[in-house]
Design a protein around this motif. Structure first.
Motif, PDB file in Angstrom:
ATOM      1  N   LEU A  44       0.837  -1.201   0.000  1.00 21.03           N
ATOM      2  CA  LEU A  44       0.000   0.000   0.000  1.00 21.03           C
ATOM      3  C   LEU A  44       0.871   1.251   0.000  1.00 21.03           C
ATOM      4  CD1 LEU A  44      -2.739   1.365   0.055  1.00 21.03           C
ATOM      5  CD2 LEU A  44      -2.715   1.145   2.560  1.00 21.03           C
ATOM      6  N   GLY A  45       1.943   1.238   0.780  1.00 20.00           N
ATOM      7  CA  GLY A  45       2.870   2.373   0.799  1.00 20.00           C
ATOM      8  C   GLY A  45       3.482   2.626  -0.564  1.00 20.00           C
ATOM      9  N   LEU A  46       3.868   1.555  -1.264  1.00 15.35           N
ATOM     10  CA  LEU A  46       4.419   1.694  -2.615  1.00 15.35           C
ATOM     11  C   LEU A  46       3.391   2.282  -3.578  1.00 15.35           C
ATOM     12  CD1 LEU A  46       6.368  -1.683  -2.920  1.00 15.35           C
ATOM     13  CD2 LEU A  46       7.359   0.604  -2.791  1.00 15.35           C
ATOM     14  N   LEU A  47       2.169   1.774  -3.503  1.00 17.53           N
ATOM     15  CA  LEU A  47       1.115   2.281  -4.388  1.00 17.53           C
ATOM     16  C   LEU A  47       0.806   3.754  -4.102  1.00 17.53           C
ATOM     17  CD1 LEU A  47      -1.323  -0.779  -4.440  1.00 17.53           C
ATOM     18  CD2 LEU A  47       0.139   0.044  -6.307  1.00 17.53           C
ATOM     19  N   LEU A  48       0.763   4.111  -2.830  1.00 19.92           N
ATOM     20  CA  LEU A  48       0.502   5.506  -2.490  1.00 19.92           C
ATOM     21  C   LEU A  48       1.634   6.413  -2.964  1.00 19.92           C
ATOM     22  CD1 LEU A  48      -0.993   5.071   1.091  1.00 19.92           C
ATOM     23  CD2 LEU A  48      -2.211   5.788  -0.975  1.00 19.92           C
TER      24      LEU A  48
END
Length: 164
Positions: free
Chosen positions: A3-7
């Motif tokens: 999720l951090g990468l996508l954000l």
């Protein structure tokens, strides 16, 4: 982690689009009008979403160091400098330089533990990564310069170019 990468990827894409839009606004107005419009719209959107999702809790910011309240002023420099940089260098080159500078500064701030960040040890791998990115920006610019000069000489010598 995912999720951090996508954000982070989404933020990068949004910043890129925002900078292009900002430069298009700046073609019709001055830098200060562009900055006012961009940050004013951002303020209204943030205020609206903040009230809708957080309510009164949005205004509870106790225990924060005083200078952090003024971080929005940094946005004035960001918008103004990028709008002018994009006008002078083009979007890809200006944003590549801005992102490289952002990475370098973040690396220094992490390594020194500045601004209340947890100190992260500086490693040779980090240095190599930053140097590779800087090398990529240089290669990109040098490669683009050859192509654009070749393209402009082709255009200027072509007898069938409609310049209207």
């Amino acid at each position: 982690m995912i999720l951090g990468l996508l954000l982070a990827m989404t933020a990068g894409a949004l910043v890129s689009v925002q900078n292009i839009f900002n430069s298009k606004v700046n073609e019709r107005t001055g830098s200060w009008a562009t900055t006012t419009l961009v940050l004013g719209m951002g303020f209204l959107a943030s205020l609206t979403f903040g009230i809708a999702f957080e309510g009164k809790a949005m205004f509870q910011v106790e225990g924060m160091q005083t200078w952090f309240y003024f971080s929005g002023i940094i946005g004035v420099g960001v918008v103004t400098c990028l709008v002018k940089g994009i006008r002078m260098l083009g979007p890809t080159y200006a944003i590549a330089i801005a992102l490289t500078a952002q990475l370098l500064c973040a690396l220094v701030w992490d390594s020194l533990g500045l601004f209340g960040l947890e100190r992260v040890p500086f490693t040779p791998k980090q240095l190599i990564g930053v140097l590779v990115i800087i090398g990529g920006v240089i290669v990109f610019k040098l490669g683009g310069a050859e192509r654009s000069s070749t393209a402009s000489s082709t255009i200027s010598t072509s007898p069938h170019v409609d310049r209207s």
